[in-house]
Write a protein that holds these residues in place. Sequence first.
Motif, short mmCIF file in Angstrom:
data_model
loop_
_atom_site.label_atom_id
_atom_site.label_comp_id
_atom_site.label_asym_id
_atom_site.label_seq_id
_atom_site.Cartn_x
_atom_site.Cartn_y
_atom_site.Cartn_z
N PRO A 41 0.83 -1.22 0.00
CA PRO A 41 0.00 0.00 0.00
C PRO A 41 0.85 1.26 0.00
N GLY A 42 0.51 2.17 -0.90
CA GLY A 42 1.22 3.44 -0.97
C GLY A 42 2.47 3.41 -1.82
N TYR A 90 9.49 -8.25 2.41
CA TYR A 90 8.84 -8.96 1.31
C TYR A 90 7.32 -8.98 1.45
N THR A 91 6.83 -8.41 2.52
CA THR A 91 5.39 -8.37 2.74
C THR A 91 4.71 -7.57 1.64
N GLY A 92 3.56 -8.06 1.20
CA GLY A 92 2.78 -7.37 0.19
C GLY A 92 1.81 -8.31 -0.49
#
Length: 126
Positions: A41-42, A90-92
């Motif tokens: 996000p963003g 690596y989150t997403g």
Amino acid sequence: QVQLVESGGGLVQAGGSLRLSCAASGFRFGDFAIGWFRQVPGKEREGVSSISPRGYYTFYAESVKGRFTVVRDNSKREVWLQMDNLKPEYTGVYYCAAELGYTHHVICSENDYENWGQGTQVTVSS
């Protein structure tokens, strides 16, 4: 009609592993390059990895080299992204994308892909 369905995301601790899958239907899978992208996000969507139509060539972003491996099985119409030694950054949401490509070419830019899956969330906790 091109369909791409990602699966395999989830919550994992740093250092752990996940294996994402992208299952395809509705097109000549063996003629299409596949890419994996991550979006936070963003931030802009970021290319993570890609694989040529027959699987001979692969591409990895510098940030994931040595940790991620992309493979495909055209007989199963599926691509996998093996993610090892994961880091919180690596989150997403991970998306797979497909585009008609030359046999020995990878496609790295998201602008070159017209067909996208719905994404799967990967969360790496510290």
